[in-house]
Design an enzyme around this catalytic site. Structure first.
Site, PDB file in Angstrom:
ATOM      1  N   ASN A 112      74.253 -81.269  92.597  1.00  0.00           N
ATOM      2  CA  ASN A 112      74.267 -82.049  91.481  1.00  0.00           C
ATOM      3  C   ASN A 112      75.477 -82.236  90.702  1.00  0.00           C
ATOM      4  O   ASN A 112      75.454 -82.747  89.520  1.00  0.00           O
ATOM      5  CB  ASN A 112      72.977 -82.014  90.638  1.00  0.00           C
ATOM      6  CG  ASN A 112      73.128 -80.516  89.952  1.00  0.00           C
ATOM      7  OD1 ASN A 112      74.229 -80.100  90.039  1.00  0.00           O
ATOM      8  ND2 ASN A 112      72.034 -80.311  89.385  1.00  0.00           N
ATOM      9  N   HIS A 115      78.153 -79.206  85.766  1.00  0.00           N
ATOM     10  CA  HIS A 115      77.292 -78.302  84.985  1.00  0.00           C
ATOM     11  C   HIS A 115      77.803 -78.513  83.603  1.00  0.00           C
ATOM     12  O   HIS A 115      78.815 -78.664  83.369  1.00  0.00           O
ATOM     13  CB  HIS A 115      77.512 -76.968  85.488  1.00  0.00           C
ATOM     14  CG  HIS A 115      77.179 -76.057  84.493  1.00  0.00           C
ATOM     15  ND1 HIS A 115      75.936 -75.225  84.443  1.00  0.00           N
ATOM     16  CD2 HIS A 115      77.588 -75.290  83.257  1.00  0.00           C
ATOM     17  CE1 HIS A 115      75.807 -74.526  83.489  1.00  0.00           C
ATOM     18  NE2 HIS A 115      76.882 -74.356  82.681  1.00  0.00           N
TER      19      HIS A 115
HETATM   20  P1  GDP Z   1      70.869 -77.800  84.720  1.00  0.00           P
HETATM   21  O1  GDP Z   1      70.952 -77.297  83.499  1.00  0.00           O
HETATM   22  O2  GDP Z   1      70.796 -79.443  84.585  1.00  0.00           O
HETATM   23  O3  GDP Z   1      72.206 -77.821  85.507  1.00  0.00           O
HETATM   24  O4  GDP Z   1      69.810 -77.431  85.432  1.00  0.00           O
HETATM   25  P2  GDP Z   1      68.958 -75.796  85.790  1.00  0.00           P
HETATM   26  O5  GDP Z   1      69.716 -74.921  84.584  1.00  0.00           O
HETATM   27  O6  GDP Z   1      67.429 -75.849  85.604  1.00  0.00           O
HETATM   28  O7  GDP Z   1      69.721 -75.331  87.053  1.00  0.00           O
HETATM   29  C1  GDP Z   1      70.801 -74.789  87.318  1.00  0.00           C
HETATM   30  C2  GDP Z   1      71.498 -75.253  88.636  1.00  0.00           C
HETATM   31  O8  GDP Z   1      70.477 -74.917  89.425  1.00  0.00           O
HETATM   32  C3  GDP Z   1      71.198 -76.771  88.758  1.00  0.00           C
HETATM   33  O9  GDP Z   1      72.202 -77.647  88.199  1.00  0.00           O
HETATM   34  C4  GDP Z   1      71.067 -76.891  90.377  1.00  0.00           C
HETATM   35  O10 GDP Z   1      72.608 -76.897  90.870  1.00  0.00           O
HETATM   36  C5  GDP Z   1      70.405 -75.774  90.741  1.00  0.00           C
HETATM   37  N1  GDP Z   1      69.082 -75.886  90.963  1.00  0.00           N
HETATM   38  C6  GDP Z   1      68.141 -76.205  89.881  1.00  0.00           C
HETATM   39  N2  GDP Z   1      66.973 -76.391  90.293  1.00  0.00           N
HETATM   40  C7  GDP Z   1      66.768 -76.224  91.675  1.00  0.00           C
HETATM   41  C8  GDP Z   1      66.058 -76.448  92.807  1.00  0.00           C
HETATM   42  O11 GDP Z   1      64.867 -76.457  92.707  1.00  0.00           O
HETATM   43  N3  GDP Z   1      66.497 -76.050  94.146  1.00  0.00           N
HETATM   44  C9  GDP Z   1      67.830 -75.840  94.246  1.00  0.00           C
HETATM   45  N4  GDP Z   1      68.329 -75.389  95.538  1.00  0.00           N
HETATM   46  N5  GDP Z   1      68.871 -75.844  93.355  1.00  0.00           N
HETATM   47  C10 GDP Z   1      68.413 -76.042  92.006  1.00  0.00           C
END
Ligand code: GDP
Length: 137
Positions: A112, A115
């Site tokens: 995505n 970060h």
């Molecule tokens: P952020 O703060 O928006 O980056 O989101 P999070 O802290 O929830 O998650 C950290 C990172 O983990 C995300 O930016 C994604 O790269 C990865 N990630 C989150 N959810 C998923 C998932 O369901 N599957 C996978 N493969 N990666 C995920």
């Protein structure tokens, strides 16, 4: 309040040649205090995402974050943390608002593009994870 936050341009976006465009979008909103390009080891990526160690996607996340070079930046500005999170858009690019970095440059919830620190306490740990005091002057 003037804040600092950590930004990462993830391997997918660097690989796709989108780093310059992302930096240009960021510079319209926030000041870049420090910037560097690096290729994380598994140990470094694992430590950075330690908060997600129990999540089912942790190994996949570490694999992805070590799959190529990244660009890390310390950003500064008024309410920088929430403003950069707004510029990034939702974690899942399908849910990200029009014009956000993830809407424009992300392919999936895992790959995505960017970060950003999600709170002042997180930024206080994430900025010094990558930048020394001297690099932030
Ligand atoms: P952020 O703060 O928006 O980056 O989101 P999070 O802290 O929830 O998650 C950290 C990172 O983990 C995300 O930016 C994604 O790269 C990865 N990630 C989150 N959810 C998923 C998932 O369901 N599957 C996978 N493969 N990666 C995920």
């Amino acid at each position: 309040m003037i804040q600092r936050t950590l930004s990462i341009i993830k391997p997918d976006a660097v690989r796709a040649g989108n780093a310059g465009k992302i930096i240009a979008d960021i510079e319209k909103e926030l000041k870049i205090v420090s910037l560097k390009r690096l290729h994380l080891t598994k140990a470094q990526a694992g430590a950075f995402y330690a908060v997600h160690a129990e999540k089912p996607f942790y190994q996949e996340l570490v694999e992805f974050m070590t799959s190529g070079p990244i660009i890390v930046m310390c950003l500064e500005g008024e309410d920088a943390i929430v403003r950069y999170r707004t510029l990034m858009g939702a974690t899942n690019p399908e849910k990200a608002a029009e014009g956000t970095l993830r809407k424009k440059y992300a392919a999936s919830v895992s790959e995505n593009a960017v970060h950003g620190s999600d709170a002042p306490e997180t930024a206080a740990v994430e900025v010094p994870f990558f930048f020394s005091t001297c690099e932030l002057i």
